[in-house]
Write an enzyme that holds these catalytic residues in place. Structure first.
Site, PDB file in Angstrom:
ATOM      1  N   GLY A   1      41.102  35.288  26.157  1.00 38.15           N
ATOM      2  CA  GLY A   1      39.911  36.118  26.218  1.00 38.15           C
ATOM      3  C   GLY A   1      39.661  36.742  27.579  1.00 38.15           C
ATOM      4  O   GLY A   1      40.479  36.636  28.502  1.00 38.15           O
TER       5      GLY A   1
ATOM      6  N   ALA B   1      47.167  34.935  29.611  1.00 44.00           N
ATOM      7  CA  ALA B   1      47.616  35.391  30.929  1.00 44.00           C
ATOM      8  C   ALA B   1      47.236  36.833  31.235  1.00 44.00           C
ATOM      9  O   ALA B   1      47.848  37.462  32.095  1.00 44.00           O
ATOM     10  CB  ALA B   1      49.123  35.197  31.048  1.00 44.00           C
ATOM     11  N   SER B   2      46.230  37.353  30.561  1.00 40.72           N
ATOM     12  CA  SER B   2      45.776  38.700  30.913  1.00 40.72           C
ATOM     13  C   SER B   2      45.112  38.690  32.291  1.00 40.72           C
ATOM     14  O   SER B   2      44.419  37.734  32.646  1.00 40.72           O
ATOM     15  CB  SER B   2      44.777  39.219  29.864  1.00 40.72           C
ATOM     16  OG  SER B   2      45.469  39.746  28.753  1.00 40.72           O
TER      17      SER B   2
ATOM     18  N   ASP C   1      52.482  34.583  16.727  1.00 39.95           N
ATOM     19  CA  ASP C   1      51.634  33.992  17.772  1.00 39.95           C
ATOM     20  C   ASP C   1      50.707  32.948  17.138  1.00 39.95           C
ATOM     21  O   ASP C   1      50.033  33.227  16.146  1.00 39.95           O
ATOM     22  CB  ASP C   1      50.814  35.136  18.402  1.00 39.95           C
ATOM     23  CG  ASP C   1      50.112  34.733  19.679  1.00 39.95           C
ATOM     24  OD1 ASP C   1      50.589  33.815  20.374  1.00 39.95           O
ATOM     25  OD2 ASP C   1      49.084  35.367  20.002  1.00 39.95           O
ATOM     26  N   HIS C   2      50.679  31.750  17.689  1.00 45.22           N
ATOM     27  CA  HIS C   2      49.772  30.681  17.232  1.00 45.22           C
ATOM     28  C   HIS C   2      49.855  30.398  15.729  1.00 45.22           C
ATOM     29  O   HIS C   2      48.817  30.390  15.041  1.00 45.22           O
ATOM     30  CB  HIS C   2      48.314  30.995  17.600  1.00 45.22           C
ATOM     31  CG  HIS C   2      48.071  30.971  19.066  1.00 45.22           C
ATOM     32  ND1 HIS C   2      47.994  29.817  19.806  1.00 45.22           N
ATOM     33  CD2 HIS C   2      47.928  31.983  19.964  1.00 45.22           C
ATOM     34  CE1 HIS C   2      47.808  30.102  21.082  1.00 45.22           C
ATOM     35  NE2 HIS C   2      47.779  31.419  21.206  1.00 45.22           N
TER      36      HIS C   2
ATOM     37  N   ASP D   1      51.805  26.189  16.543  1.00 42.74           N
ATOM     38  CA  ASP D   1      50.804  25.665  17.463  1.00 42.74           C
ATOM     39  C   ASP D   1      50.193  24.395  16.895  1.00 42.74           C
ATOM     40  O   ASP D   1      49.204  24.423  16.169  1.00 42.74           O
ATOM     41  CB  ASP D   1      49.729  26.729  17.716  1.00 42.74           C
ATOM     42  CG  ASP D   1      48.695  26.253  18.727  1.00 42.74           C
ATOM     43  OD1 ASP D   1      48.762  25.079  19.153  1.00 42.74           O
ATOM     44  OD2 ASP D   1      47.824  27.048  19.104  1.00 42.74           O
TER      45      ASP D   1
HETATM   46  O1  G3H Z   1      45.714  34.061  21.240  1.00 47.10           O
HETATM   47  C1  G3H Z   1      45.083  34.864  20.572  1.00 47.10           C
HETATM   48  C2  G3H Z   1      45.455  36.307  20.563  1.00 47.10           C
HETATM   49  O2  G3H Z   1      44.712  36.997  21.539  1.00 47.10           O
HETATM   50  C3  G3H Z   1      45.315  36.882  19.191  1.00 47.10           C
HETATM   51  O3  G3H Z   1      43.988  37.135  18.870  1.00 47.10           O
HETATM   52  O4  G3H Z   1      43.750  36.215  16.552  1.00 47.10           O
HETATM   53  O5  G3H Z   1      42.162  37.939  17.418  1.00 47.10           O
HETATM   54  O6  G3H Z   1      44.523  38.552  16.867  1.00 47.10           O
HETATM   55  P1  G3H Z   1      43.574  37.473  17.331  1.00 47.10           P
HETATM   56  P1  13P Z   2      44.879  36.810  26.696  1.00 46.15           P
HETATM   57  O1  13P Z   2      43.603  36.596  25.946  1.00 46.15           O
HETATM   58  O2  13P Z   2      44.763  36.352  28.125  1.00 46.15           O
HETATM   59  O3  13P Z   2      45.385  38.195  26.617  1.00 46.15           O
HETATM   60  O4  13P Z   2      45.993  35.857  26.034  1.00 46.15           O
HETATM   61  C1  13P Z   2      46.700  36.250  24.886  1.00 46.15           C
HETATM   62  C2  13P Z   2      47.496  35.148  24.293  1.00 46.15           C
HETATM   63  O5  13P Z   2      47.712  34.108  24.874  1.00 46.15           O
HETATM   64  C3  13P Z   2      48.031  35.380  22.956  1.00 46.15           C
HETATM   65  O6  13P Z   2      48.668  34.255  22.459  1.00 46.15           O
HETATM   66 ZN    ZN Z   3      47.785  32.411  23.019  1.00 43.34          ZN
END
Ligand code: G3H
Ligand code: 13P
Ligand code: ZN
Length: 307
Positions: free
Chosen positions: A179, A211-212, A82-83, A104
């Site tokens: 967030g 998308a939470s 992720d990212h 990203d």
């Molecule tokens: O997009 C971000 C995700 O919620 C991951 O968050 O870098 O605190 O693990 P984190």
């Molecule tokens: P949320 O903060 O909406 O759960 O998004 C998570 C996300 O996009 C992780 O890449």
């Molecule tokens: Zn994200």
């Protein structure tokens, strides 16, 4: 059984008008909660790992635990970065066994994003790994970057970007953000942008970050047991359903898991002040995550029985 890429999952999701849930994982209980939920719903799932999750748990631990989850459940599971902030981190996780990476480059200027993404795509495709990229910027805090105001994705640029990079999926900015505090007023997403992108790139999988739904049940539970997260607000479930019926094939959720876990732990400790066995409270948190993931799969993503 082995980890799979998202290629087949996205093709079926696009055709079936549903999305695959991409849940952030940081430890064993979260992994088990997510895959148990997916198993109960007979759904494919994406487990995604941020750079901070790698710092916290270690890539090797995470890969081995996710491989164990595949063996235990027999599910189609993709392990996704992720990212990813650099080409190097993408390469490292590919070596470690991930089947999908996000590069990203959304914070670079456009041409640099194209150039770097293309380099990741060439490297990953040569090793059977798929790549997600991002265009436009989500407001809020991402792994190592904080953006004050979001920048919506430009559909014409998205079309050009996908054609030039050969990327497998694209994260777009249409009003979601990372967030627990996504909207101060009414929730609003730019479905017109999504529609335009879908017209320009028919059949191409789109990803929705941030998308939470920020379930008020868990916000209230957190606050009732000593938390202070008043005003937390997420993306309404009906908007996510609508996006899933369009070109969105991957929906990212992390905050919802954090909330479910934190609320459950707060309640547990308040109600069981004498309990010191981590299996009891971590077990309760794992069950809460499973329930949340099942609810998402059934009522938001629409991927139940997609296997
Ligand atoms: O997009 C971000 C995700 O919620 C991951 O968050 O870098 O605190 O693990 P984190
Ligand atoms: P949320 O903060 O909406 O759960 O998004 C998570 C996300 O996009 C992780 O890449
Ligand atoms: Zn994200």
């Amino acid at each position: 059984m082995a980890l799979v890429t998202t290629k087949e999952m996205f093709k079926k999701a696009y055709e079936g008008g549903y999305s695959i849930g991409a849940f952030n994982i940081n430890d064993m209980e979260i992994i088990q909660g997510v895959v148990n939920g997916a198993k109960a719903q007979n759904s494919p799932v994406i487990l995604q790992v941020s750079s901070s999750a790698i710092k916290f748990a270690g890539a090797k631990y995470l890969v081995k635990m996710v491989e164990a989850a595949v063996e235990e459940t027999g599910l189609d599971i993709a392990l996704h970065l992720d990212h990813g902030a650099s080409i190097d981190v993408c390469k490292e996780v590919i070596e470690a066994g991930f089947t999908s990476v996000m590069f990203d480059g959304s914070h670079y200027d456009y041409e640099e994003n194209v150039r770097l993404t293309k380099e990741v795509v060439d490297y990953a495709h040569a090793r059977g790994v798929v790549v997600e990229a991002e265009l436009g910027q989500l407001a809020g805090v991402e792994d190592e970057v904080s953006v004050e105001k979001g920048v919506y994705t430009d559909p014409a640029q998205a079309e050009d970007f996908v054609k030039r990079t050969g990327v497998d999926s694209l994260a777009i900015a249409i009003g979601t953000s990372h967030g627990a505090f996504k909207f101060t007023g009414e929730a609003k997403l730019r479905f017109d942008i999504l529609e335009d992108i879908q017209k320009r790139l028919p059949g191409f999988p789109i990803v929705l970050h941030g998308a939470s739904a920020v379930d008020q049940k868990y916000v209230e539970m957190c606050n009732e047991y000593g938390g202070q997260i008043d005003g937390a607000k997420g993306v309404p479930a009906d908007m996510l359903r609508k996006a899933s019926s369009m070109a969105v094939c991957k929906i990212n959720m992390d905050t919802d898991l954090r909330l479910a876990m934190t609320a459950t732990l707060r309640k547990f400790f308040a109600e069981n002040p004498k309990e010191i066995d981590p299996r009891k409270y971590m077990g309760a948190a794992r069950t809460a995550i499973q329930e949340l993931v099942e609810d998402k799969i059934k009522n938001v993503l629409g991927s139940s029985n997609a296997l």
